[in-house]
Design a protein around this motif. Sequence first.
Motif, PDB file in Angstrom:
ATOM      1  N   ALA A 183      15.064 -33.210  25.709  1.00 24.36           N
ATOM      2  CA  ALA A 183      15.329 -33.329  24.276  1.00 24.36           C
ATOM      3  C   ALA A 183      16.361 -32.323  23.777  1.00 24.36           C
ATOM      4  CB  ALA A 183      14.029 -33.169  23.492  1.00 24.36           C
ATOM      5  N   LEU A 184      16.336 -31.120  24.353  1.00 27.01           N
ATOM      6  CA  LEU A 184      17.180 -30.040  23.840  1.00 27.01           C
ATOM      7  C   LEU A 184      18.323 -29.660  24.770  1.00 27.01           C
ATOM      8  CD1 LEU A 184      14.294 -27.740  22.558  1.00 27.01           C
ATOM      9  CD2 LEU A 184      15.648 -29.365  21.219  1.00 27.01           C
ATOM     10  N   SER A 185      18.376 -30.280  25.945  1.00 23.13           N
ATOM     11  CA  SER A 185      19.382 -29.935  26.956  1.00 23.13           C
ATOM     12  C   SER A 185      19.404 -28.434  27.205  1.00 23.13           C
ATOM     13  CB  SER A 185      20.771 -30.414  26.525  1.00 23.13           C
ATOM     14  OG  SER A 185      20.779 -31.805  26.389  1.00 23.13           O
ATOM     15  N   VAL A 186      18.238 -27.897  27.517  1.00 26.33           N
ATOM     16  CA  VAL A 186      18.072 -26.459  27.705  1.00 26.33           C
ATOM     17  C   VAL A 186      17.323 -26.202  29.004  1.00 26.33           C
ATOM     18  CG1 VAL A 186      15.909 -26.368  26.406  1.00 26.33           C
ATOM     19  CG2 VAL A 186      17.364 -24.367  26.501  1.00 26.33           C
ATOM     20  N   GLN A 187      17.609 -25.082  29.622  1.00 27.24           N
ATOM     21  CA  GLN A 187      16.917 -24.692  30.845  1.00 27.24           C
ATOM     22  C   GLN A 187      15.642 -23.933  30.491  1.00 27.24           C
ATOM     23  OE1 GLN A 187      17.328 -25.349  34.105  1.00 27.24           O
ATOM     24  NE2 GLN A 187      18.898 -26.762  33.433  1.00 27.24           N
ATOM     25  N   ALA A 244       4.184 -19.800  18.918  1.00 29.40           N
ATOM     26  CA  ALA A 244       5.266 -18.999  18.334  1.00 29.40           C
ATOM     27  C   ALA A 244       6.057 -18.261  19.412  1.00 29.40           C
ATOM     28  CB  ALA A 244       4.697 -18.015  17.318  1.00 29.40           C
ATOM     29  N   GLU A 245       5.356 -17.685  20.375  1.00 29.95           N
ATOM     30  CA  GLU A 245       6.046 -16.961  21.446  1.00 29.95           C
ATOM     31  C   GLU A 245       6.875 -17.910  22.305  1.00 29.95           C
ATOM     32  OE1 GLU A 245       4.953 -14.393  25.422  1.00 29.95           O
ATOM     33  OE2 GLU A 245       3.612 -14.199  23.698  1.00 29.95           O
ATOM     34  N   PHE A 246       6.314 -19.074  22.615  1.00 31.72           N
ATOM     35  CA  PHE A 246       7.063 -20.037  23.414  1.00 31.72           C
ATOM     36  C   PHE A 246       8.267 -20.571  22.632  1.00 31.72           C
ATOM     37  CE2 PHE A 246       7.762 -24.353  25.230  1.00 31.72           C
ATOM     38  CZ  PHE A 246       8.239 -23.941  26.459  1.00 31.72           C
ATOM     39  N   THR A 247       8.110 -20.763  21.333  1.00 29.25           N
ATOM     40  CA  THR A 247       9.231 -21.209  20.503  1.00 29.25           C
ATOM     41  C   THR A 247      10.355 -20.178  20.533  1.00 29.25           C
ATOM     42  OG1 THR A 247       7.773 -22.515  19.093  1.00 29.25           O
ATOM     43  CG2 THR A 247       9.917 -21.938  18.189  1.00 29.25           C
ATOM     44  N   ASP A 248      10.001 -18.898  20.519  1.00 27.72           N
ATOM     45  CA  ASP A 248      11.019 -17.851  20.629  1.00 27.72           C
ATOM     46  C   ASP A 248      11.749 -17.945  21.974  1.00 27.72           C
ATOM     47  OD1 ASP A 248      10.432 -16.875  18.119  1.00 27.72           O
ATOM     48  OD2 ASP A 248       9.147 -15.254  18.853  1.00 27.72           O
ATOM     49  N   THR A 249      11.004 -18.240  23.029  1.00 25.06           N
ATOM     50  CA  THR A 249      11.592 -18.402  24.359  1.00 25.06           C
ATOM     51  C   THR A 249      12.565 -19.580  24.368  1.00 25.06           C
ATOM     52  OG1 THR A 249       9.642 -17.459  25.434  1.00 25.06           O
ATOM     53  CG2 THR A 249      11.063 -18.835  26.800  1.00 25.06           C
ATOM     54  N   VAL A 250      12.138 -20.689  23.764  1.00 24.59           N
ATOM     55  CA  VAL A 250      12.994 -21.876  23.697  1.00 24.59           C
ATOM     56  C   VAL A 250      14.238 -21.576  22.859  1.00 24.59           C
ATOM     57  CG1 VAL A 250      13.150 -24.277  22.941  1.00 24.59           C
ATOM     58  CG2 VAL A 250      11.067 -23.457  24.048  1.00 24.59           C
ATOM     59  N   ARG A 251      14.064 -20.879  21.751  1.00 24.86           N
ATOM     60  CA  ARG A 251      15.188 -20.519  20.879  1.00 24.86           C
ATOM     61  C   ARG A 251      16.212 -19.672  21.647  1.00 24.86           C
ATOM     62  NH1 ARG A 251      12.384 -19.027  16.746  1.00 24.86           N
ATOM     63  NH2 ARG A 251      12.618 -20.985  15.657  1.00 24.86           N
ATOM     64  N   ALA A 252      15.716 -18.711  22.422  1.00 25.68           N
ATOM     65  CA  ALA A 252      16.612 -17.870  23.223  1.00 25.68           C
ATOM     66  C   ALA A 252      17.347 -18.699  24.273  1.00 25.68           C
ATOM     67  CB  ALA A 252      15.828 -16.743  23.884  1.00 25.68           C
ATOM     68  N   ALA A 253      16.646 -19.630  24.890  1.00 20.38           N
ATOM     69  CA  ALA A 253      17.279 -20.489  25.890  1.00 20.38           C
ATOM     70  C   ALA A 253      18.345 -21.371  25.254  1.00 20.38           C
ATOM     71  CB  ALA A 253      16.221 -21.337  26.591  1.00 20.38           C
TER      72      ALA A 253
END
Length: 101
Positions: free
Chosen positions: A56-60, A73-82
């Motif tokens: 969906a986000l083309s992210v690693q 929230a913590e995982f969302t921060d991880t996804v945001r950083a990726a």
Amino acid sequence: MTEQVRQELSGGLAETVARVWAEALGVPEVAPDQGFFELGGHSLTALRVVYTLRAALSVQLSLRELMESCSLAEFTDTVRAACAGAPARPAVPLIGRRGTR
């Protein structure tokens, strides 16, 4: 869901991650402070979440990043950083047995 939780989840990325978690876990909604495994998640569900978000986000993202996150929230921060191209967690240099790389 309380108004405060709705505000915390407002924002496209947070909503997307929360929706993917809710769909994979079969729950109506997920609060930012809830953990994946406390909601009934397991390794196969975690793989589904990671692959869905990758597509969906083309992210690693790695399975480990989800499993090590204590909350949505913590995982969302991880996804945001990726998504920003930054390493989600500091890279740990690999050192050989005798202190060499």
